[in-house]
Design an enzyme around this catalytic site. Sequence first.
Site, PDB file in Angstrom:
ATOM      1  N   TYR A 177       0.849  -1.212   0.000  1.00 40.61           N
ATOM      2  CA  TYR A 177       0.000   0.000   0.000  1.00 40.61           C
ATOM      3  C   TYR A 177       0.872   1.246   0.000  1.00 40.61           C
ATOM      4  CZ  TYR A 177      -2.661   3.763   2.282  1.00 40.61           C
ATOM      5  OH  TYR A 177      -3.213   4.977   2.613  1.00 40.61           O
ATOM      6  N   LYS A 220       1.208   3.972  -2.959  1.00 42.46           N
ATOM      7  CA  LYS A 220       0.802   5.374  -2.708  1.00 42.46           C
ATOM      8  C   LYS A 220       1.948   6.299  -3.111  1.00 42.46           C
ATOM      9  CE  LYS A 220      -2.532   6.852  -0.726  1.00 42.46           C
ATOM     10  NZ  LYS A 220      -3.866   7.291  -1.204  1.00 42.46           N
TER      11      LYS A 220
HETATM   12  N1  LIG Z   1      -7.543   6.468   7.080  1.00 40.13           N
HETATM   13  C1  LIG Z   1      -6.325   6.907   7.385  1.00 40.13           C
HETATM   14  O1  LIG Z   1      -5.894   6.857   8.530  1.00 40.13           O
HETATM   15  C2  LIG Z   1      -5.448   7.486   6.291  1.00 40.13           C
HETATM   16  C3  LIG Z   1      -4.176   7.957   6.618  1.00 40.13           C
HETATM   17  C4  LIG Z   1      -3.381   8.506   5.615  1.00 40.13           C
HETATM   18  C5  LIG Z   1      -3.869   8.572   4.308  1.00 40.13           C
HETATM   19  N2  LIG Z   1      -5.118   8.097   4.036  1.00 40.13           N
HETATM   20  C6  LIG Z   1      -5.619   8.216   2.656  1.00 40.13           C
HETATM   21  O2  LIG Z   1      -6.835   8.926   2.742  1.00 40.13           O
HETATM   22  C7  LIG Z   1      -7.739   8.469   1.759  1.00 40.13           C
HETATM   23  C8  LIG Z   1      -9.098   8.194   2.373  1.00 40.13           C
HETATM   24  O3  LIG Z   1      -8.990   7.272   3.412  1.00 40.13           O
HETATM   25  P1  LIG Z   1     -10.292   6.702   4.123  1.00 40.13           P
HETATM   26  O4  LIG Z   1      -9.878   6.295   5.487  1.00 40.13           O
HETATM   27  O5  LIG Z   1     -11.450   7.633   3.971  1.00 40.13           O
HETATM   28  O6  LIG Z   1     -10.510   5.387   3.273  1.00 40.13           O
HETATM   29  P2  LIG Z   1     -11.813   4.638   2.906  1.00 40.13           P
HETATM   30  O7  LIG Z   1     -11.449   3.196   2.748  1.00 40.13           O
HETATM   31  O8  LIG Z   1     -12.941   4.984   3.818  1.00 40.13           O
HETATM   32  O9  LIG Z   1     -12.130   5.254   1.479  1.00 40.13           O
HETATM   33  C9  LIG Z   1     -11.550   4.814   0.314  1.00 40.13           C
HETATM   34  C10 LIG Z   1     -12.681   4.648  -0.695  1.00 40.13           C
HETATM   35  O10 LIG Z   1     -12.114   4.265  -1.932  1.00 40.13           O
HETATM   36  C11 LIG Z   1     -13.035   3.413  -2.549  1.00 40.13           C
HETATM   37  N3  LIG Z   1     -12.398   2.600  -3.558  1.00 40.13           N
HETATM   38  C12 LIG Z   1     -11.508   1.592  -3.360  1.00 40.13           C
HETATM   39  N4  LIG Z   1     -11.209   1.040  -4.527  1.00 40.13           N
HETATM   40  C13 LIG Z   1     -11.889   1.718  -5.484  1.00 40.13           C
HETATM   41  C14 LIG Z   1     -11.982   1.604  -6.885  1.00 40.13           C
HETATM   42  N5  LIG Z   1     -11.315   0.652  -7.541  1.00 40.13           N
HETATM   43  N6  LIG Z   1     -12.769   2.465  -7.555  1.00 40.13           N
HETATM   44  C15 LIG Z   1     -13.475   3.409  -6.885  1.00 40.13           C
HETATM   45  N7  LIG Z   1     -13.434   3.560  -5.555  1.00 40.13           N
HETATM   46  C16 LIG Z   1     -12.647   2.714  -4.857  1.00 40.13           C
HETATM   47  C17 LIG Z   1     -13.564   2.552  -1.423  1.00 40.13           C
HETATM   48  O11 LIG Z   1     -14.796   1.933  -1.770  1.00 40.13           O
HETATM   49  C18 LIG Z   1     -13.693   3.565  -0.309  1.00 40.13           C
HETATM   50  O12 LIG Z   1     -14.994   4.094  -0.238  1.00 40.13           O
HETATM   51  C19 LIG Z   1      -7.066   7.309   1.072  1.00 40.13           C
HETATM   52  O13 LIG Z   1      -6.482   7.744  -0.125  1.00 40.13           O
HETATM   53  C20 LIG Z   1      -5.971   6.895   2.015  1.00 40.13           C
HETATM   54  O14 LIG Z   1      -4.883   6.335   1.324  1.00 40.13           O
HETATM   55  C21 LIG Z   1      -5.905   7.565   4.983  1.00 40.13           C
END
Ligand SMILES: NC(=O)c1ccc[n+]([C@@H]2O[C@H](COP(=O)([O-])OP(=O)(O)OC[C@H]3O[C@@H](n4cnc5c(N)ncnc54)[C@H](O)[C@@H]3O)[C@@H](O)[C@H]2O)c1
Length: 393
Positions: A152, A156
């Site tokens: 992952y 990223k």
């Molecule tokens: N949650 C954390 O602690 C955290 C920390 C640092 C960075 N991030 C980044 O923040 C962003 C949001 O995180 P989050 O916690 O809201 O994640 P989340 O899993 O709630 O949201 C990600 C969304 O992407 C969608 N998705 C996945 N594959 C897909 C595809 N092929 N086509 C369309 N949609 C797709 C999923 O259905 C989901 O709704 C992400 O990019 C993540 O890498 C998150």
Amino acid sequence: MDAQRSPKETVLITGGGGYFGFRLGCALSQKGVRVILFDISSPAQNIPQGIRFVRGDIRRLSDLERAFQDGDIACVFHIASYGMSGREQLNQNLIEEVNVGGTDNILQACWRWGVPRLVYTSTFNVIFGGQVIRNGDESLPYLPLHLHPDHYSRTKSIAEKKVLEANGSPLGTGGDVLRTCALRPAGIYGPGEQRHLPRIVSYIERGLFKFVYGDPSSLVEFVHVDNLVQAHILASEALKAAKGHIASGKPYFISDGKPVNNFEFFRPLVEGLGYTFPSTRLPLTLVYCFAFLTELSHFVLGRLYNFQPFLTRTEVYKTGVTHYFSLEKAKKELGYEAQPFDLQEVVDWFKAHGHGRSPGNGGSDFPLWTWLLVLLLVLSIFTWLPPTALLSV
Ligand SMILES: NC(=O)c1ccc[n+]([C@@H]2O[C@H](COP(=O)([O-])OP(=O)(O)OC[C@H]3O[C@@H](n4cnc5c(N)ncnc54)[C@H](O)[C@@H]3O)[C@@H](O)[C@H]2O)c1
């Protein structure tokens, strides 16, 4: 994205069905921006009136076409990703397809349909790979790809570079160019968060949260979902001519700006739900070895039963090794100001959803954790044995 100045602007949010993407969509819609949420899954909450939801997969250009073609989209927030935590982390093919292939498709879509601004939601992990970082800034180099212990983070990083390199590239629809930037958030929290907090609460409720690990003075960071929303809106603005395109081609670290010990951060949640904060502390290396064995077991058994690993190696160092970053650049260039938040609203959310131990309820303090600790110790001893010794067992 000021409603006064651009009342009819349309934005598209990939991953708009997820926790953060949906929250961002609602905030933008309240400001008078037209919002398209694009996701393979619908949001957990009802979609407010005025927000359009398009179900689709970023891995398929034909799905993106349905969302982009009649939108006249001014900005894409590319938030969709796969493989951040738990068993998802171990599905390398899907991680690559979504995080790298999906990002390629988003760039294609921006070029083809003339989207002038793209904000990418990245992560601390593009820099951090288990090394101690204190008050790091954006001048730090990317972690070399082969040093990422999880796919992952590696993907990223690849995707962030692709997005930033695309800054200034010509749009297919005329003389304009694509402006891009990337935000690198800390761990996201807030009421209704579905990725980390329910898992943590389930461990607490099942009596599995009986130890902490690592140096008590180790510091990590978190970001409240609404601070991250603020940062994304500011970043989108900072790609505009009115702001001198100041964010163009740049990454920014985003957090609450309050480094804290990972386990102390969660203390109000544990105690707020009526449980006792653990007093046992294990060495980080022991837990890391355990996580390695968990991943190994998942590799062997996961095809028969895709169980949720208790912890992965990445999760161990993300929670147990000091890493925090300066907000100076985000403050100065984006105008980001982290608002103060605590975990009380998260505690209230869980209580309102039937969680929490009532007084007199013995809860689930079964001795499983004791067995788990013993297992952990035994398994860890095996990891220190040379392979020949293991073969001869
Ligand atoms: N949650 C954390 O602690 C955290 C920390 C640092 C960075 N991030 C980044 O923040 C962003 C949001 O995180 P989050 O916690 O809201 O994640 P989340 O899993 O709630 O949201 C990600 C969304 O992407 C969608 N998705 C996945 N594959 C897909 C595809 N092929 N086509 C369309 N949609 C797709 C999923 O259905 C989901 O709704 C992400 O990019 C993540 O890498 C998150």
